[in-house]
Scaffold this motif. Structure first.
Motif, PDB file in Angstrom:
ATOM      1  N   LEU A  13       0.806  -1.219   0.000  1.00  0.00           N
ATOM      2  CA  LEU A  13       0.000   0.000   0.000  1.00  0.00           C
ATOM      3  C   LEU A  13       0.841   1.271   0.000  1.00  0.00           C
ATOM      4  CD1 LEU A  13      -2.902  -0.992   2.427  1.00  0.00           C
ATOM      5  CD2 LEU A  13      -2.815  -1.155  -0.073  1.00  0.00           C
ATOM      6  N   ARG A  14       2.069   1.198   0.432  1.00  0.00           N
ATOM      7  CA  ARG A  14       2.930   2.395   0.457  1.00  0.00           C
ATOM      8  C   ARG A  14       3.695   2.593  -0.848  1.00  0.00           C
ATOM      9  NH1 ARG A  14       8.668   1.738   1.596  1.00  0.00           N
ATOM     10  NH2 ARG A  14       8.640   3.899   2.223  1.00  0.00           N
ATOM     11  N   ASP A  15       3.753   1.564  -1.675  1.00  0.00           N
ATOM     12  CA  ASP A  15       4.550   1.596  -2.902  1.00  0.00           C
ATOM     13  C   ASP A  15       3.892   2.523  -3.930  1.00  0.00           C
ATOM     14  OD1 ASP A  15       5.990   1.130  -5.226  1.00  0.00           O
ATOM     15  OD2 ASP A  15       5.992  -1.049  -5.002  1.00  0.00           O
ATOM     16  N   SER A  16       4.489   3.682  -4.132  1.00  0.00           N
ATOM     17  CA  SER A  16       3.902   4.691  -5.020  1.00  0.00           C
ATOM     18  C   SER A  16       3.893   4.271  -6.490  1.00  0.00           C
ATOM     19  CB  SER A  16       4.634   6.025  -4.869  1.00  0.00           C
ATOM     20  OG  SER A  16       5.991   5.871  -5.254  1.00  0.00           O
ATOM     21  N   ARG A  17       4.628   3.220  -6.827  1.00  0.00           N
ATOM     22  CA  ARG A  17       4.605   2.728  -8.214  1.00  0.00           C
ATOM     23  C   ARG A  17       3.366   1.881  -8.482  1.00  0.00           C
ATOM     24  NH1 ARG A  17      10.136  -0.247  -7.618  1.00  0.00           N
ATOM     25  NH2 ARG A  17       8.896  -0.762  -5.790  1.00  0.00           N
ATOM     26  N   ARG A  18       2.648   1.555  -7.431  1.00  0.00           N
ATOM     27  CA  ARG A  18       1.466   0.705  -7.566  1.00  0.00           C
ATOM     28  C   ARG A  18       0.187   1.529  -7.467  1.00  0.00           C
ATOM     29  NH1 ARG A  18       2.480  -4.625  -7.313  1.00  0.00           N
ATOM     30  NH2 ARG A  18       4.486  -5.314  -6.492  1.00  0.00           N
ATOM     31  N   ARG A  19      -0.789   1.136  -8.285  1.00  0.00           N
ATOM     32  CA  ARG A  19      -2.132   1.705  -8.168  1.00  0.00           C
ATOM     33  C   ARG A  19      -2.905   0.811  -7.201  1.00  0.00           C
ATOM     34  NH1 ARG A  19      -6.615   1.632 -12.949  1.00  0.00           N
ATOM     35  NH2 ARG A  19      -5.836  -0.503 -12.983  1.00  0.00           N
TER      36      ARG A  19
ATOM     37  N   MET B 239      -3.043  10.099   1.749  1.00  0.00           N
ATOM     38  CA  MET B 239      -1.614   9.841   1.972  1.00  0.00           C
ATOM     39  C   MET B 239      -0.804   9.693   0.706  1.00  0.00           C
ATOM     40  SD  MET B 239      -1.603   6.903   4.817  1.00  0.00           S
ATOM     41  CE  MET B 239      -3.236   6.387   5.245  1.00  0.00           C
ATOM     42  N   ARG B 240      -1.451   9.280  -0.387  1.00  0.00           N
ATOM     43  CA  ARG B 240      -0.693   8.971  -1.597  1.00  0.00           C
ATOM     44  C   ARG B 240      -1.602   9.082  -2.812  1.00  0.00           C
ATOM     45  NH1 ARG B 240       0.258   3.003  -3.142  1.00  0.00           N
ATOM     46  NH2 ARG B 240      -0.162   4.071  -5.064  1.00  0.00           N
ATOM     47  N   ASP B 241      -0.992   9.100  -3.985  1.00  0.00           N
ATOM     48  CA  ASP B 241      -1.730   9.140  -5.241  1.00  0.00           C
ATOM     49  C   ASP B 241      -2.092   7.721  -5.682  1.00  0.00           C
ATOM     50  OD1 ASP B 241      -1.584  11.930  -5.550  1.00  0.00           O
ATOM     51  OD2 ASP B 241       0.429  11.782  -6.413  1.00  0.00           O
ATOM     52  N   ALA B 242      -2.846   7.639  -6.757  1.00  0.00           N
ATOM     53  CA  ALA B 242      -3.187   6.376  -7.427  1.00  0.00           C
ATOM     54  C   ALA B 242      -3.948   5.413  -6.526  1.00  0.00           C
ATOM     55  CB  ALA B 242      -1.939   5.715  -8.005  1.00  0.00           C
TER      56      ALA B 242
ATOM     57  N   GLY C 108      -7.538  -1.912 -17.462  1.00  0.00           N
ATOM     58  CA  GLY C 108      -6.130  -1.571 -17.345  1.00  0.00           C
ATOM     59  C   GLY C 108      -5.411  -2.285 -16.207  1.00  0.00           C
ATOM     60  N   LEU C 109      -6.077  -3.221 -15.554  1.00  0.00           N
ATOM     61  CA  LEU C 109      -5.489  -3.951 -14.429  1.00  0.00           C
ATOM     62  C   LEU C 109      -4.228  -4.683 -14.869  1.00  0.00           C
ATOM     63  CD1 LEU C 109      -6.115  -4.689 -11.425  1.00  0.00           C
ATOM     64  CD2 LEU C 109      -7.204  -6.738 -12.311  1.00  0.00           C
ATOM     65  N   ASN C 110      -3.123  -4.465 -14.119  1.00  0.00           N
ATOM     66  CA  ASN C 110      -1.866  -5.100 -14.509  1.00  0.00           C
ATOM     67  C   ASN C 110      -1.015  -5.437 -13.288  1.00  0.00           C
ATOM     68  OD1 ASN C 110      -0.038  -2.852 -13.850  1.00  0.00           O
ATOM     69  ND2 ASN C 110      -1.009  -1.813 -15.580  1.00  0.00           N
ATOM     70  N   ARG C 111       0.211  -5.841 -13.533  1.00  0.00           N
ATOM     71  CA  ARG C 111       1.105  -6.343 -12.487  1.00  0.00           C
ATOM     72  C   ARG C 111       1.492  -5.286 -11.463  1.00  0.00           C
ATOM     73  NH1 ARG C 111       6.259  -4.830 -13.307  1.00  0.00           N
ATOM     74  NH2 ARG C 111       6.782  -3.968 -15.343  1.00  0.00           N
ATOM     75  N   ARG C 112       1.295  -4.034 -11.766  1.00  0.00           N
ATOM     76  CA  ARG C 112       1.625  -2.970 -10.810  1.00  0.00           C
ATOM     77  C   ARG C 112       0.463  -2.616  -9.894  1.00  0.00           C
ATOM     78  NH1 ARG C 112       5.485   1.222 -13.989  1.00  0.00           N
ATOM     79  NH2 ARG C 112       7.330  -0.111 -13.899  1.00  0.00           N
ATOM     80  N   ASP C 113      -0.671  -3.263 -10.092  1.00  0.00           N
ATOM     81  CA  ASP C 113      -1.858  -2.938  -9.306  1.00  0.00           C
ATOM     82  C   ASP C 113      -1.984  -3.820  -8.071  1.00  0.00           C
ATOM     83  OD1 ASP C 113      -2.745  -0.906 -11.016  1.00  0.00           O
ATOM     84  OD2 ASP C 113      -3.714  -2.352 -12.330  1.00  0.00           O
ATOM     85  N   VAL C 114      -2.597  -3.235  -7.043  1.00  0.00           N
ATOM     86  CA  VAL C 114      -2.955  -3.970  -5.834  1.00  0.00           C
ATOM     87  C   VAL C 114      -4.467  -3.862  -5.686  1.00  0.00           C
ATOM     88  CG1 VAL C 114      -2.708  -4.152  -3.328  1.00  0.00           C
ATOM     89  CG2 VAL C 114      -0.755  -3.408  -4.725  1.00  0.00           C
ATOM     90  N   LEU C 115      -5.121  -5.002  -5.702  1.00  0.00           N
ATOM     91  CA  LEU C 115      -6.561  -5.069  -5.491  1.00  0.00           C
ATOM     92  C   LEU C 115      -6.800  -5.380  -4.019  1.00  0.00           C
ATOM     93  CD1 LEU C 115      -9.467  -5.174  -6.742  1.00  0.00           C
ATOM     94  CD2 LEU C 115      -9.109  -7.649  -6.935  1.00  0.00           C
TER      95      LEU C 115
END
Length: 172
Positions: free
Chosen positions: A19-25, A48-51, A68-75
């Motif tokens: 959840l803190r990783d700004s590279r992840r949506r 606290m953060r974007d995305a 657009g769901l991909n490997r950088r996303d957290v559901l």
């Protein structure tokens, strides 16, 4: 079908890291009542953060986001007894696309758990016909506190920026 992951002591740390990783949506969803829990966590994270996005209810909007769901996303899924099939389908989609999934669930473990990278169970039993989500709120509050700490000054700066924007837009 894969078996549900065992609860591990690192689940909180893994959740916070995701959840803190700004590279992840971050995408959040829930069910009939638990969508409120998804919104609660999502609104905190947005400060606290974007995305960070709560999945829309309408099919066309939800499909547009999920396409657009991909490997950088957290559901992040909230799924408790009377488990909802669409939550399972979403977790399967995230897994197929290489994304990560965090599930907040009860001690009986939602079927979503089989596709989740992290499972955060909490007791939901109650004497009323409705399950209690008080323990889940405690878990959410713990996650929020740890994400704030992990983000450090960046969380404070983001919160100040969102507050300034709200004031400028006449929203507060």
């Amino acid at each position: 079908m894969p078996s549900a992951p065992q609860r591990q002591s690192g689940d909180l740390e893994t959740t916070v890291a995701l959840l803190r990783d700004s590279r992840r949506r971050i995408l959040l969803c829930g069910g009939r009542f638990t969508h409120l829990l998804a919104q609660y966590l999502g609104l905190h994270l947005m400060q606290m953060r974007d995305a960070v996005q709560i999945l829309p209810d309408r099919d066309v909007e939800r499909t547009a986001v999920l396409s657009g769901l991909n490997r950088r996303d957290v559901l992040v899924v909230f799924d408790y007894r009377r488990y909802e099939p669409d939550n399972l389908a979403l977790a399967q989609l995230a897994a197929e696309r290489g994304g990560k999934a965090v599930v907040f669930t009860d001690t009986w473990l939602s079927p979503v758990s089989a596709h989740a990278d992290v499972v955060l169970p909490s007791r939901a039993a109650s004497t009323s016909p409705y399950d209690s989500f008080v323990p889940t709120l405690a878990v959410i509050e713990t996650v929020v506190a740890h994400v704030i700490a992990a983000l450090g000054p960046a969380a404070r700066d983001h919160l100040q920026q969102t507050e300034a924007t709200a004031r400028r837009a006449g929203l507060v």
